[in-house]
Write a protein that holds these residues in place. Sequence first.
Motif, PDB file in Angstrom:
ATOM      1  N   GLU A 259      42.329  35.281  42.986  1.00 19.30           N
ATOM      2  CA  GLU A 259      42.994  34.063  43.459  1.00 19.30           C
ATOM      3  C   GLU A 259      44.307  34.408  44.160  1.00 19.30           C
ATOM      4  O   GLU A 259      44.677  33.764  45.132  1.00 19.30           O
ATOM      5  N   ALA A 260      45.021  35.416  43.640  1.00 22.03           N
ATOM      6  CA  ALA A 260      46.281  35.807  44.289  1.00 22.03           C
ATOM      7  C   ALA A 260      46.010  36.244  45.715  1.00 22.03           C
ATOM      8  O   ALA A 260      46.731  35.856  46.640  1.00 22.03           O
ATOM      9  N   ILE A 261      44.960  37.012  45.918  1.00 19.34           N
ATOM     10  CA  ILE A 261      44.598  37.432  47.278  1.00 19.34           C
ATOM     11  C   ILE A 261      44.293  36.197  48.119  1.00 19.34           C
ATOM     12  O   ILE A 261      44.829  36.005  49.212  1.00 19.34           O
ATOM     13  N   GLY A 262      43.433  35.339  47.592  1.00 17.10           N
ATOM     14  CA  GLY A 262      43.010  34.159  48.340  1.00 17.10           C
ATOM     15  C   GLY A 262      44.182  33.244  48.686  1.00 17.10           C
ATOM     16  O   GLY A 262      44.318  32.800  49.817  1.00 17.10           O
ATOM     17  N   LEU A 263      45.039  32.989  47.707  1.00 14.23           N
ATOM     18  CA  LEU A 263      46.145  32.052  47.922  1.00 14.23           C
ATOM     19  C   LEU A 263      47.153  32.607  48.915  1.00 14.23           C
ATOM     20  O   LEU A 263      47.698  31.886  49.751  1.00 14.23           O
TER      21      LEU A 263
ATOM     22  N   LEU B 190      31.814  48.249  51.593  1.00 16.15           N
ATOM     23  CA  LEU B 190      31.217  46.928  51.399  1.00 16.15           C
ATOM     24  C   LEU B 190      31.994  46.151  50.351  1.00 16.15           C
ATOM     25  O   LEU B 190      32.278  44.960  50.506  1.00 16.15           O
ATOM     26  N   PHE B 191      32.371  46.845  49.294  1.00 15.96           N
ATOM     27  CA  PHE B 191      33.094  46.174  48.218  1.00 15.96           C
ATOM     28  C   PHE B 191      34.463  45.692  48.692  1.00 15.96           C
ATOM     29  O   PHE B 191      34.887  44.582  48.373  1.00 15.96           O
ATOM     30  N   ILE B 192      35.131  46.524  49.472  1.00 16.01           N
ATOM     31  CA  ILE B 192      36.443  46.119  49.991  1.00 16.01           C
ATOM     32  C   ILE B 192      36.287  44.935  50.936  1.00 16.01           C
ATOM     33  O   ILE B 192      37.010  43.941  50.846  1.00 16.01           O
ATOM     34  N   MET B 193      35.293  45.011  51.829  1.00 13.08           N
ATOM     35  CA  MET B 193      35.059  43.912  52.768  1.00 13.08           C
ATOM     36  C   MET B 193      34.786  42.604  52.056  1.00 13.08           C
ATOM     37  O   MET B 193      35.160  41.529  52.512  1.00 13.08           O
ATOM     38  N   ARG B 194      34.107  42.722  50.921  1.00 14.85           N
ATOM     39  CA  ARG B 194      33.708  41.538  50.184  1.00 14.85           C
ATOM     40  C   ARG B 194      34.923  40.843  49.561  1.00 14.85           C
ATOM     41  O   ARG B 194      34.978  39.628  49.494  1.00 14.85           O
ATOM     42  N   SER B 195      35.903  41.641  49.116  1.00 14.36           N
ATOM     43  CA  SER B 195      37.070  41.043  48.463  1.00 14.36           C
ATOM     44  C   SER B 195      38.205  40.775  49.439  1.00 14.36           C
ATOM     45  O   SER B 195      39.109  40.012  49.151  1.00 14.36           O
ATOM     46  N   PHE B 196      38.156  41.436  50.576  1.00 16.34           N
ATOM     47  CA  PHE B 196      39.268  41.333  51.517  1.00 16.34           C
ATOM     48  C   PHE B 196      39.174  40.028  52.304  1.00 16.34           C
ATOM     49  O   PHE B 196      38.117  39.666  52.786  1.00 16.34           O
TER      50      PHE B 196
END
Lengths: 302, 301
Positions: A224-228, B133-139
């Motif tokens: 959430e911190a990343i998203g926000l 892929l994992f980084i792209m998914r969370s980034f």
Amino acid sequence: MSVQRLQRHLYPYLFLLPFILLATLFFVVPAGATIWMAFTDLDASMSPDLVGLENFARLASDPYLLGIVGVTTLFTFFSLMLVLVLGLALAIGSQYMVRSRQAGVFYRTIWLIPSVMPSVVYVAFWKYVFDPSEAGLVNSFLVDVAGFATPISFVTRYALPIVVLATGIAGASGGMIIFSAAINAMPQDLFKAARIDGASDWSIITDLILPWLRWPIMYVTVSEAIGLMATYYFILLLTGGGPVFDSTTLALYSYRMAFGSLRYGYGAALSLIVVGISLVLTLIMLRLFDFDALLHSSRIDL
Amino acid sequence: MQELTRSNTAQPAQRRDTIASRAGSNPSAIWRSVRVHGMMLLSVMPIIYMVVWLVISSVYNYNSGILSWENWRFLVEPIRYQGISFPLIWPIVLNTVIFGLTVTFLELVIATPTAYALSRLDFVGKASLLKFLFIMRSFPSITLLITTFFILLQLGLINTMAGVILVTVAGALPGHAYILKGFFDDVPWDLEWSALVDGCSRFSAFYQVVLPAVRSGIAAIAVFAFTGAYGEWLLIRTFIFTNDQLTLAGYMAKLITDEERILNYGLITAIGVFYTLPIAIFYILTQGFLMQANIGGRRLS
């Protein structure tokens, strides 16, 4: 190398080719280009020149910067708190406190709505709640019932709290889903044992449920911190970042500089900072949630 | 939310039984139950209010205070809103369907072989590709919007549906390929081996044996892809400049952000209900099957 062996080596890449092409075109290239563009003066004239650190020097003397960093911090912190506290309360409330299964399902289903409904419609409701005229929900109450002489223009006066509220409630809805799934996975023996020992609800929550939720809480916090910090969907729809820059976070500032003021180079420099912070947070998440373990249980989002 | 739904059905009966036998037996348990339900009911009230408001407001005339179908005239004629005329809704609906189906199709066609290769095949660079892929998914790829704009400009795809489709697919792909990889991981190797022993080529083993085994995963990805595309408004708003190319989400986004405040809630909520209803029905219909597909706590949009 025989043709057959060559074929066998190339075979996997044929499967991966479309993905690699798209990922390169819309992830690797834009990421590289952001770094380059951050050091140019690209603007509406479309003739970029490398200007070294000029964008960053300008950033340091930007009169709005301090305010925007403040807004970013406040927005991220308070939205995150709302997501965690409300998300946990809803999950514990509906999974543990409510004893009837059907009632728990009912509450969760209703609370699913803010995160699954289209955001443009969700935001229209918030605009109505805080509308500056008597047409708005709160203002119609204030004027008709509470006897206020004139309606309050909430969005100009309280832009930041309003975007925190809208963003946090939608986020809490998503957090609830993750937390309640984790609570549901708890061994029932734990509850039985606690009950036999005569534990109160409060101590079951604080000594049993919350420690069990340690990792889901950590996961929701970081993601959430990343998203926000990096996204601005609800802010852009609700206030557009205004009035002036009162509800503009750093990421939205970068968007507004590029697509509003057409100062692409400066916008890229700003987004480079956001990219940097996001990348650090993403890598922290990778570390925290043990990359290898995640690879092997890729069906679970936690 | 799959886990959520699953949790309700998979709940062991014993816990509920023991709890039920305790609750209701003494006054303090009843009092506790009243308080808990009171709090929970209070918390769902605003959401219920929101839904009821959307529906009633869509048939409410804010000037005269009576219910009428006036707000729904956008179905038969182009609207003028705050001095801007918008195209008739039906071409926009068509855009939305084309956009949603194309995004879904492309995601399936690209994510399926990718997930299969990542799950089943050995190749140089596999570990780094998985990490990537994992980084792209969370980034948050939204941070790359500015340079994406210029890439579309270079490709001549700015202000085209094709450009937005490509960016949407690229954004959703890592997460969806990752979920699908999990489904491939769960297909037993024996299945593929026995196909190979029976004389299948590697490819026909994939196509005829493994692929049918991950049907539910592919269907789940299709649902996610379509719902995602249906809700996508930021890319449309940033990369599309002509109103007749908008999708419903982009259309709504334009209507509610062009001015400081919404001037005609009746019209906006009518279009909002028109836009939300199909996806709400789609969502309810696919819930049952998604529950069987058994995927971790994914959110739809």
